[in-house]
Design an enzyme around this catalytic site. Structure first.
Site, mmCIF file in Angstrom:
data_model
loop_
_atom_site.group_PDB
_atom_site.id
_atom_site.type_symbol
_atom_site.label_atom_id
_atom_site.label_comp_id
_atom_site.label_asym_id
_atom_site.label_seq_id
_atom_site.Cartn_x
_atom_site.Cartn_y
_atom_site.Cartn_z
ATOM 1 C CG ASP A 201 -0.265 -0.126 2.540
ATOM 2 O OD1 ASP A 201 0.764 -0.834 2.615
ATOM 3 O OD2 ASP A 201 -0.739 0.485 3.513
ATOM 4 C CD GLU B 65 4.203 0.502 6.700
ATOM 5 O OE1 GLU B 65 5.063 0.833 7.530
ATOM 6 O OE2 GLU B 65 3.717 1.310 5.859
#
Length: 386
Positions: free
Chosen positions: A75, A137
Site C-alpha cells: 500500500d 502498513e
C-alpha cells in the site's frame, strides 16, 4: 515460461497500480501472483475482513527452516492535494530519479524482492527465500501480524527477515513502537448561551489534546539525548479532527485518532494504559454534566518497536551483503518489530531515503535501484552456498 522482468520494469508495473490504503490492492496482488506462478512460484494470500485487500507470501527453495524473508508492503499513501509534476502512478525518470507514488516507499524494494524470488527459483538455492508483501502498513502495520501467523502455519520457519523500508541501504537495527486509538467523543447539544447545561464534544476532546501536548513537553524535558532516536522520547500526536455542526451549538460529536510513538524502553502497553486512564478521567467529568455523554475508544494498531539484537542473524547477513559496519535507529515504525515478536531476527535495510516518502514527486534514484540489484545478487549467492 515468460521472460523475467528487470527490477526497473517490475517497479513500473507495481507503481501503475494505485494501491492507496483506503482502496483495494487486489489488482496488484493478482498480477504479482500470476507473474510468480508463471515462473513456478506458488503464492498464498491473507485477506482482510472485507475481502478487498490481501497480503501475499511465497516460499522459494527447499522446504526447510532457516530461510531469509524479504518483506515489503503493497500500500501507498494518498496523492490528494499534492502538487505532482507527472502522473503519480506512472514511473517518470528525470535527472537520474524515478518519480512515482511508492517508488521510494516501498515498491522499489518490492520490485527487487520479486526479482530476487524469480532469480532464486531460476538458479536453485540451498537455503530458502521467502517473499512477503503485506497490506495496510500505512494505516498502522495491521496487515503483517495475521500474515506472519499464517506463514507460521503453512511455511517452514525462516531464520531472519529483511524489511526493505528506505534506509539508503544502511542498517537500521532499532525503531520506535506505536499505538493508535480511534476516538469518538459523544457530547450533548444545547444552545451555546447555556453551554454549561450541555457537553461539548470538541471542548472535551481539547482537554485530551492539551494533555497530549503537556505530556510531550514533559517527555522532552526528561529524555535521554543519547538514545539515538529523533526525537529521543515518546511522542503523542493528533493529525486530524472533525466535529460540531454550528458555532452556537455545543458539539454533539468529535472524532480523531490519538497515537503514540514509543521508544523501545517504554512499552506500548504502558502508554496505552496512560492514554486510557486520561480518557476515563475526562469521561467522568462529561458524565457528571450529562450521563448520556461518553467517549468511544477503538484501538486501531499496536506496533511493537524493533530492539537491537545481540549477535542478530538478520543484522549479520546484511552487514555481510552491504559491507556496512555502522547502524542506526529510527523513529518511524515498520513490520520488523512484528517479525521480531514472532521469534524471527529482523533488520531494516532498503533503497531510498525516508525523507522522500509520502512527498509529492516522490522519487527513488536509479543508482539506489542498481545498488539493490547488486545487494540481491549477493544475497542469492549466499543462499546458494552449501
Amino acid at each position: 515460461m515468460p521472460d523475467p522482468l528487470s527490477p526497473r520494469h517490475l517497479l513500473e508495473k507495481l507503481v501503475s497500480y494505485p494501491t492507496v490504503s483506503r482502496d483495494s490492492n487486489l489488482d496488484l496482488v493478482d498480477w504479482v501472483e500470476d507473474y510468480l506462478a508463471g515462473h513456478g512460484i506458488a503464492c498464498h494470500r491473507d485477506y482482510d475482513d472485507t475481502g478487498r485487500k490481501a497480503s501475499l507470501y511465497a516460499h522459494v527453495g527447499p522446504e526447510i527452516e532457516g530461510g531469509v524473508i524479504l518483506s515489503g508492503h503493497t500500500d501507498v499513501v494518498p496523492v490528494d492535494g499534492q502538487a505532482w509534476d507527472s502522473d503519480p502512478f506512472t514511473v517518470t525518470e528525470k535527472d537520474g530519479k524515478l518519480h512515482g507514488r511508492g517508488c521510494c516507499d516501498m515498491k522499489g524494494f518490492d520490485a527487487l524482492a520479486i526479482w530476487a524470488a524469480v532469480e532464486a527459483q531460476r538458479r536453485g538455492v540451498s537455503r530458502p527465500l521467502q517473499l512477503c508483501l503485506s497490506r495496510d502498513e500505512e494505516i498502522g502495520c495491521v496487515g503483517a501480524p495475521p500474515m506472519i501467523e499464517r506463514m507460521a502455519a503453512h511455511l517452514p520457519k525462516a531464520a531472519l527477515a529483511i524489511i526493505g523500508e528506505p534506509t539508503e541501504w544502511g542498517i537500521v537495527n532499532g525503531h520506535k513502537g506505536g499505538v493508535g486509538f480511534d476516538l469518538h467523543f459523544h457530547g450533548y447539544e444545547v444552545h451555546s448561551s447555556i453551554a454549561y447545561k450541555g457537553v461539548s464534544a470538541i471542548m472535551e476532546a481539547a482537554k485530551l489534546i492539551d494533555w497530549a501536548n503537556r505530556t510531550n513537553d514533559a517527555n522532552a524535558a526528561s529524555a535521554d539525548p543519547d538514545n539515538g532516536f529523533d526525537p529521543p522520547y515518546t511522542t503523542l500526536h493528533v493529525g486530524q479532527i472533525k466535529g460540531g455542526t454550528a458555532h452556537n451549538i455545543t458539539a454533539k460529536d468529535c472524532t480523531f485518532v490519538l497515537s503514540a510513538r514509543c521508544v523501545p524502553s517504554e512499552p506500548n502497553d504502558e502508554w496505552a494504559a496512560r492514554i486510557r486512564a486520561e480518557i476515563e478521567r475526562i469521561e467522568v467529568g462529561m458524565k457528571a454534566v450529562r450521563p448520556e455523554a461518553w467517549i468511544e475508544v477503538d484501538p486501531k494498531w499496536d506496533v511493537p518497536g524493533l530492539v537491537a539484537e545481540a549477535d542478530g542473524a538478520a543484522e549479520a547477513i546484511v552487514r555481510r551483503l552491504t559491507g556496512e559496519n555502522g547502524s542506526s535507529v529510527v523513529s518511524y515504525g515498520t513490520e520488523a518489530g512484528q517479525f521480531q515478536a514472532a521469534g524471527i531476527s529482523a533488520v531494516v535495510c532498503g533503497p531510498g531515503n525516508i525523507a522522500q516518502a509520502h512527498q509529492p514527486n516522490e522519487w527513488l534514484s536509479v543508482d539506489e535501484l542498481r545498488k539493490g540489484e547488486a545487494f540481491m545478487t549477493r544475497l542469492l549467492d549466499t543462499l546458494q552456498e552449501r
